[in-house]
Design a protein around this motif. Structure first.
Motif, short mmCIF file in Angstrom:
data_model
loop_
_atom_site.label_atom_id
_atom_site.label_comp_id
_atom_site.label_asym_id
_atom_site.label_seq_id
_atom_site.Cartn_x
_atom_site.Cartn_y
_atom_site.Cartn_z
N VAL A 1 45.05 37.31 28.63
CA VAL A 1 45.24 38.15 27.44
C VAL A 1 44.39 39.42 27.57
CG1 VAL A 1 45.01 38.29 24.94
CG2 VAL A 1 45.73 36.16 25.99
N LEU A 2 43.14 39.24 28.02
CA LEU A 2 42.25 40.40 28.14
C LEU A 2 42.75 41.37 29.20
CD1 LEU A 2 38.83 38.52 27.89
CD2 LEU A 2 40.02 39.77 26.11
N VAL A 3 43.16 40.82 30.35
CA VAL A 3 43.63 41.70 31.43
C VAL A 3 44.97 42.35 31.04
CG1 VAL A 3 44.19 41.85 33.89
CG2 VAL A 3 42.38 40.33 33.13
N LEU A 4 45.76 41.59 30.29
CA LEU A 4 47.03 42.16 29.81
C LEU A 4 46.75 43.37 28.91
CD1 LEU A 4 50.09 41.60 29.94
CD2 LEU A 4 49.87 40.37 27.80
N PHE A 5 45.71 43.25 28.10
CA PHE A 5 45.31 44.39 27.26
C PHE A 5 44.90 45.57 28.14
CE2 PHE A 5 41.75 46.71 25.30
CZ PHE A 5 42.41 47.24 24.20
N ALA A 6 44.13 45.26 29.19
CA ALA A 6 43.69 46.34 30.09
C ALA A 6 44.89 46.96 30.81
CB ALA A 6 42.71 45.78 31.11
N HIS A 7 45.88 46.16 31.10
CA HIS A 7 47.03 46.66 31.88
C HIS A 7 48.02 47.41 31.02
CE1 HIS A 7 49.47 46.70 35.49
NE2 HIS A 7 50.51 46.23 34.83
N THR A 8 48.21 46.95 29.80
CA THR A 8 49.29 47.52 28.98
C THR A 8 48.83 48.12 27.66
OG1 THR A 8 49.66 45.47 27.78
CG2 THR A 8 50.85 45.72 29.84
#
Lengths: 495, 395
Positions: free
Chosen positions: B312-319
């Protein structure tokens, strides 16, 4: 369906989908579902012709792909930037002495400020960086604009391009010398006439070439429509000696016999027939929003046969599948329904081509200059036109109570006549004289208004939406500041 | 045919009519298996316990490979650890083997049949449907008798304790008011019905199994609930909160770099892919019992949830939680659905005891449905990711 089959079905369906899209990307097929984000208004018409912009080979390095992308930007836009006397040309920044600026904002690349498919960060003018971007280079060192301009001391960088003072590329009507030269102009000239329009309207066809209603040469069925015949007889075509066959049997020689004309007759000649005679207009039409799907630089649909051959599948894949992999052709023209600007719902089906604005037989340029626009466009600026002083002037001119060039139509500002090789033609690229709106100052506004009044009016968004009914509530101070600097002797002599 | 061991009996009770296992919390299940094998050894007069230590009193093999392996292990360290520790050790290190051995024995005896069924190849499900339900019915009847007012057999008292530890009485007697058995079970625990020699041992094992099972259950489920709730809230934030606007100031900003810089995007993209693959790998490994012997399955499950939160955190960073357009929307949609269903499944499993206290029954079925949804949401991701990566490298 058994619950156990569901995951397999989902995996299989999506894998099939992936294969389909991989084929669409590498060989051919519809790629619209792969668009990663909405394209800007400028490019949405050609977004499925991906290779128009994405010219780098597959799996090219990021640097190479970016270079290729920027090369395409320049191929299409270099000419207009040159014409605009671009204030920040690429060549200026390619100089190694500018290397310090590359890290701040690499002005060698169009994509530093204009990134496509990023609607969430796209701002006015398809700019995808914060609008105070001038701060990158003009806030320190000898490029600091506040250093020798006391007037700019308290200004913030987000006002550079939004207050009507500067544009990044086109400053033809905003540079200091020009401001000083045109300072003090009246709000309205004593005899306001748009000179080129007046010159354009004054053209006359030689009387000896003119054709009358009885001169029409066409099959009996065609001349049975009296309205069409009347329109033609009163049109510029008849006045210029252009008979029916010139459009309806365009391939034939001018003096072809009626029997042959009847054989080659086509009821609805395509736009290409118009382009055959009106080359300058057709050329500029393809450069603007109305006709850009006919732009010569648009990528042609890919050849799936060739792509298959490239990957060693030439002749292996059946013709039917190869045909299935063909790129969907880009529609020849945009319809009003596809446009991003507010359009009339009843015009959604209307295709943007010559005949839509210029009725084929009447060839009525007066209608094409206003009513044709308003038959599709449905924004406040268009609607307000019919209550504006510009419209009243046009009505007066059309009624013969004022000289040619005194009326102001939509075309006067957005498709003004231009002179090329001493010939006046209408520039059908509406974009050439549209945004940023200071582009209109030199080509149109100054013929009737002073520079100060023009800049103030164009900077007042409310006044623009009212189609200039009223006086500007915004004042752009750049003329005063330029005058002050000139009087104090601080200004560079080269401007 | 030799008598069934406690381990085999408890496994028979835990099997449902479809050959799956009742939704017993794994920690309770593992503790019950560990307790069962210790009880078997106690009834075979091989071990004795006191509050401080569990001792080997006779290291002679029993002839049952499953019991003898554990006996050998205890004999090697006898006297150095107490019952609670042994229940903990055996439940962590030997539960999987005990389970396999007991099931293999039941198959060999012709009571169960092994059926190996595949779900998307990696997610194999092994079922053990009953082919001879005589033994199972007999055990059920014994328990029912013991829970009535009949005088119980010492083995049945021990079995009741294991059943109680696993908290499966509601599943065994769905039509009965299980709460009413409470006083009877408490009475049985206090009865000195087991032979003097083993009474203390069995009682200690019972207490330890129940205590350990509940303590571990509480810890694991609390952690599972907390982590899943965190993941679920983070996913909910992606769906409910408006897109985070970027500062309208020129200059390098962290969010701008994360969301629009090609290099950062590439790193976060591959990190996301790596986390996803790791999460999937752990799920497969836990399901196929490949990792249980390394650190027990609870740790891996919690790690799986932690990976989900990291996603979830990396998804936030990616998108920036933007769903994008077209194919990217589909990819983001399925990714978020996988994360959300995973978080819900984790929260449901972690919250099972609370739900049961609230009177919610058949929680296992709901948990399985959520896990199924989680798996379905993951199915399209590989294909969508292939297309996503291709679009990046081809355009």
């Amino acid at each position: 369906m058994s619950p156990k089959v569901v995951p397999w079905a989902v995996v299989a369906a999506t894998l099939l989908g992936a294969v389909w899209f991989a084929a669409a990307m590498t060989i051919g097929g519809d790629r619209s579902a792969l668009l990663i984000g909405e394209t800007t208004d400028a490019h949405h018409q050609l977004e499925i012709a991906c290779e128009t912009c994405h010219t780098a080979p597959a799996f090219a390095s990021a640097a190479r792909a970016e270079k290729a992308l920027n090369r395409t930007c320049r191929k299409c836009h270099d000419e207009e930037l040159k014409a605009a006397d671009d204030s920040h040309p690429r060549k200026k920044f390619r100089n190694p002495r500018m290397a310090a600026y590359w890290k701040k904002l690499d002005a060698r690349l169009c994509t530093s400020c204009h990134v496509e498919h990023r609607p969430e960060i796209a701002r006015v003018g398809a700019v995808t960086v914060a609008m105070d971007f001038c701060v990158a280079c003009h806030s320190e060192g000898d490029q600091d604009v506040r250093w020798d301009r006391p007037s700019h001391a308290d200004l913030t960088f987000d006002t550079c391009a939004s207050a009507g003072c500067h544009n990044y590329h086109d400053n033809r009507a905003l540079y200091e010398d020009f401001l000083v030269e045109h300072a003090g102009g009246p709000a309205l000239a004593p005899s306001p006439v748009h000179a080129l329009t007046a010159r354009h309207r004054a053209r006359e066809s030689p009387a000896e070439a003119a054709l009358a209603r009885s001169d029409a040469v066409a099959p009996a069925a065609a001349v049975a429509d009296p309205a069409a015949l009347d329109h033609w007889a009163g049109s510029g075509h008849a006045a210029a000696g252009v008979n029916c066959a010139a459009c309806h049997a365009a391939d034939l020689a001018k003096d072809a016999p009626p029997a042959e004309i009847e054989i080659h007759w086509i009821d609805a000649p395509p736009a290409e027939v118009c382009e055959g005679c009106h080359k300058p207009q057709a050329k500029t039409f393809a450069l603007g929003r109305h006709g850009m799907r006919g732009h010569p630089r648009l990528a042609k649909p890919r050849d799936p046969g060739r792509a298959l051959k490239k990957v060693g599948l030439g002749g292996v894949v059946p013709e039917s599948i190869t045909a299935w992999l063909a790129d969907p052709p880009l529609p020849a023209r945009i319809t009003a329904g596809e446009a991003r600007l507010p359009m009339r719902p009843d015009a959604a089906h209307r295709v943007s081509d010559c005949g839509t604005c210029h009725r084929p037989h009447a060839v009525d340029t007066a209608r094409a200059a206003v009513e044709a626009c308003a038959s599709c466009h449905d924004d406040s600026h268009t609607r307000a036109y019919f209550a504006s002083p510009h419209y009243r002037l046009r009505e007066t001119e059309l009624a013969g109570r004022a000289p040619p060039g005194t009326g102001v139509s939509c075309a006067t500002c957005h498709m003004p006549p231009t002179v090329r090789r001493r010939k006046v033609t209408t520039n059908h690229n509406q974009n050439d004289n549209l945004r940023p709106n200071e582009k209109m100052v030199r080509t149109v506004c100054l013929d009737c208004h002073g520079l100060g009044f023009s800049l103030d009016s164009l900077a007042d968004a409310v006044l623009v939406s009212r189609n200039f009914s009223g006086t500007p509530a915004v004042h752009v101070e750049s003329i005063e500041w330029a005058l002050r600097r000139a009087e104090s002797g601080e200004r560079d002599t080269d401007g | 045919m030799p008598m069934l061991t406690f381990t085999e009996e408890i496994l028979l009770l835990l099997g449902d009519e479809e050959g799956m296992f009742l939704p017993v919390e794994e920690h309770a299940f593992e503790c019950a298996l560990a307790g069962a094998v210790l009880m078997d050894l106690a009834f075979a007069y091989r071990i004795d316990t006191d509050p401080e230590a569990l001792l080997t009193i006779d290291p002679t093999p029993t002839g049952n490979p499953m019991l003898d392996r554990v006996l050998e292990k205890i004999a090697a360290r006898a006297g150095t650890t107490d019952t609670r520790t042994w229940v903990g050790v055996l439940s962590r290190e030997d539960a999987a083997i005990l389970r396999e051995q007991a099931l293999a024995s039941l198959v060999e005896r012709g009571i169960l049949e092994k059926r190996d069924e595949r779900f998307l190849w990696a997610f194999g499900t092994v079922r053990y449907p009953t082919i001879d339900d005589g033994a199972e019915r007999a055990i059920g009847a014994r328990i029912e008798e013991v829970l009535s007012d009949d005088i119980p057999h010492p083995r049945d008292v021990a079995l009741i304790s294991l059943v109680d530890a696993c908290e499966i009485l509601p599943d065994l007697f769905p039509d009965r008011d299980v709460a009413s058995f409470g006083p009877r079970i408490a009475l049985l625990r206090r009865m000195d019905l087991i032979g003097r020699e083993v009474a203390g041992t069995i009682a200690e094992i019972q207490r330890t199994v129940v205590r350990e099972a509940r303590a571990r259950a509480a810890r694991f489920q609390k952690l599972l609930l907390i982590l899943s709730a965190c993941g679920g809230l983070a996913v909910a934030a992606t769906l409910l909160s408006p897109p985070i606007p970027l500062a309208d100031r020129f200059g390098p900003g962290l969010l701008e770099s994360l969301w629009y810089d090609r290099v950062w995007k590439q790193w976060s993209g591959y990190l996301l892919l790596g986390l996803g693959i790791a999460g999937l790998g752990i799920a497969v490994a836990v399901k196929k019992r490949l990792v249980a012997r390394i650190a027990g399955s609870h740790g891996w499950r919690l790690f799986h949830i932690a990976l989900g939160i990291a996603c979830v955190l990396v998804l936030f960073a990616h998108t920036g939680f933007r769903f994008g357009a077209n194919m990217n929307t589909a990819l983001m949609g399925f990714f978020v659905a996988a994360l959300l269903s995973g978080a819900l499944a984790g929260a449901a499993i972690g919250g099972t005891p609370r739900l049961r206290k609230m009177g919610v029954r058949r929680t296992g079925r709901h948990n399985r449905a959520l896990i199924g949804l989680h798996a379905i949401a993951i199915c399209p991701l590989p294909a969508l990711l292939i297309v996503h990566v291709l679009t990046v490298y081809l355009y």
